[in-house]
Design an enzyme around this catalytic site. Structure first.
Site, PDB file in Angstrom:
ATOM      1  N   THR A  47      13.015  11.187  29.267  1.00  0.00           N
ATOM      2  CA  THR A  47      14.070  11.232  27.926  1.00  0.00           C
ATOM      3  C   THR A  47      14.047  12.095  27.057  1.00  0.00           C
ATOM      4  O   THR A  47      15.307  12.059  26.157  1.00  0.00           O
ATOM      5  CB  THR A  47      13.583   9.272  27.422  1.00  0.00           C
ATOM      6  OG1 THR A  47      13.660   8.917  28.419  1.00  0.00           O
ATOM      7  CG2 THR A  47      14.374   9.487  26.374  1.00  0.00           C
ATOM      8  N   TYR A 135       2.762   9.058  35.938  1.00  0.00           N
ATOM      9  CA  TYR A 135       3.767   8.168  35.096  1.00  0.00           C
ATOM     10  C   TYR A 135       4.363   8.536  37.223  1.00  0.00           C
ATOM     11  O   TYR A 135       4.420   9.207  37.574  1.00  0.00           O
ATOM     12  CB  TYR A 135       4.323   9.369  34.410  1.00  0.00           C
ATOM     13  CG  TYR A 135       6.441   8.700  34.125  1.00  0.00           C
ATOM     14  CD1 TYR A 135       7.056   7.041  34.746  1.00  0.00           C
ATOM     15  CD2 TYR A 135       6.758  10.371  33.725  1.00  0.00           C
ATOM     16  CE1 TYR A 135       8.201   7.019  34.351  1.00  0.00           C
ATOM     17  CE2 TYR A 135       8.388   9.634  33.623  1.00  0.00           C
ATOM     18  CZ  TYR A 135       8.722   8.091  33.785  1.00  0.00           C
ATOM     19  OH  TYR A 135       9.886   7.277  33.870  1.00  0.00           O
ATOM     20  N   LYS A 163       2.128   4.703  33.802  1.00  0.00           N
ATOM     21  CA  LYS A 163       3.151   4.513  33.204  1.00  0.00           C
ATOM     22  C   LYS A 163       4.049   3.834  34.091  1.00  0.00           C
ATOM     23  O   LYS A 163       4.143   5.250  35.444  1.00  0.00           O
ATOM     24  CB  LYS A 163       4.318   5.296  32.018  1.00  0.00           C
ATOM     25  CG  LYS A 163       5.482   5.216  32.293  1.00  0.00           C
ATOM     26  CD  LYS A 163       6.421   5.885  31.804  1.00  0.00           C
ATOM     27  CE  LYS A 163       7.400   6.007  31.283  1.00  0.00           C
ATOM     28  NZ  LYS A 163       8.798   6.794  30.862  1.00  0.00           N
TER      29      LYS A 163
END
Length: 286
Positions: A47, A135, A163
């Protein structure tokens, strides 16, 4: 607060028109995130437009945010790339810049085997003394971390969390039950189900603009009030839909932050374009 935090934000990287980094926007954004309840800031993750940041920019962002945050929240540096040597370099630079932990995405585009995923993650975890959050986001990377791979990685003393943006709740619960890995929901649409199934916390894009409400959601689930938690998740639904489903989360989170006056510009770097940018037809008419 855990070693990663609980109410984590996948922080956008404020930029100037033209693509330069915006220091004033970064400072104001960090103040906003701390004031609204974030106890963990993921800096330079997807992001944060990590594929378009240089090594120097990534390390500089981590240093600036860590200096500003102090001990008020954890700073988790996104260091994953599709190149193990580059990921190791970024991990070491993040450690030197003051990061508290690392976020390591499964190598993307190359589509390594599970043996390759395992070797990559172990090499990066061995490179520093920082705790590592894996992740797992196969929609972006093209390859998922298998439960057996996660179990092997959990044996490493510095690999401590995941995550999870895979969306397989049964698999997540299975890995949680069989390892000591702390799970964090990486899909804003599924924050409530993950928390109800035992996730430690969230790594949220929506928290850029609504960290107070994601904090309320976590607190309410921990209190066992799932009726109230459902009401919070439902109230967040339109915002989540707008940020996460109308296009790239980074684009729409920046647009929302600019509309709120938190950052001065909603600028992004190519290949992303700002929300509302018209599509220009290039095909020759028949």
């Amino acid at each position: 607060m855990t070693e990663f935090g609980v109410n984590l934000v996948a922080m956008v990287t404020p930029m100037q028109p033209g693509g330069g980094l915006c220091a004033s926007g970064r400072t104001r954004l960090v103040d906003h995130l701390l004031a609204t309840g974030c106890d963990g800031l993921v800096v330079g993750g997807t992001t944060g437009e990590s594929p378009t940041l240089s090594d120097a920019e990534s390390a500089g962002l981590v240093r600036a945010v860590a200096d500003q945050v102090g001990n008020r929240a954890r700073v988790i540096a996104g260091v994953g790339t599709y190149d193990t040597a580059a990921s190791i370099r970024r991990a070491r630079e993040a450690e030197a810049a003051g990061a508290d932990a690392l976020l390591l995405v499964c190598p993307y585009y190359s589509r390594p085997t599970q043996a390759g995923v395992l070797a990559h993650c172990l090499a990066v975890a061995d490179a520093t003394e920082l705790p590592v959050m894996l992740y797992d986001v196969p929609a972006r990377t093209g390859v998922a971390m298998a439960p057996s791979t996660l179990a092997e990685l959990a044996a490493h003393p510095r690999i401590r969390a995941v995550k999870d943006a895979k969306g397989d709740l049964f698999e997540a619960m299975t890995v949680m039950s069989r390892t000591s890995l702390a799970y964090y929901c990486g899909i804003d649409e599924l924050n409530l189900p993950y928390l109800a199934c035992g996730a430690t916390g969230l790594v949220s894009v929506v928290a850029n603009v609504a960290a107070d409400r994601t904090a309320d959601l976590i607190r309410t689930v921990r209190d066992g009030d799932l009726v109230k938690a459902r009401a919070i998740q439902d109230a967040l639904g339109p915002l989540t839909d707008r940020i996460m489903r109308a296009g790239p989360g980074a684009v729409h989170a920046k647009a929302a932050l600019a509309e709120l006056g938190v950052i001065p510009h909603a600028s992004v770097r190519l290949p992303l374009v700002e929300a509302g940018t018209p599509t220009r037809a290039t095909a020759t008419p028949p």
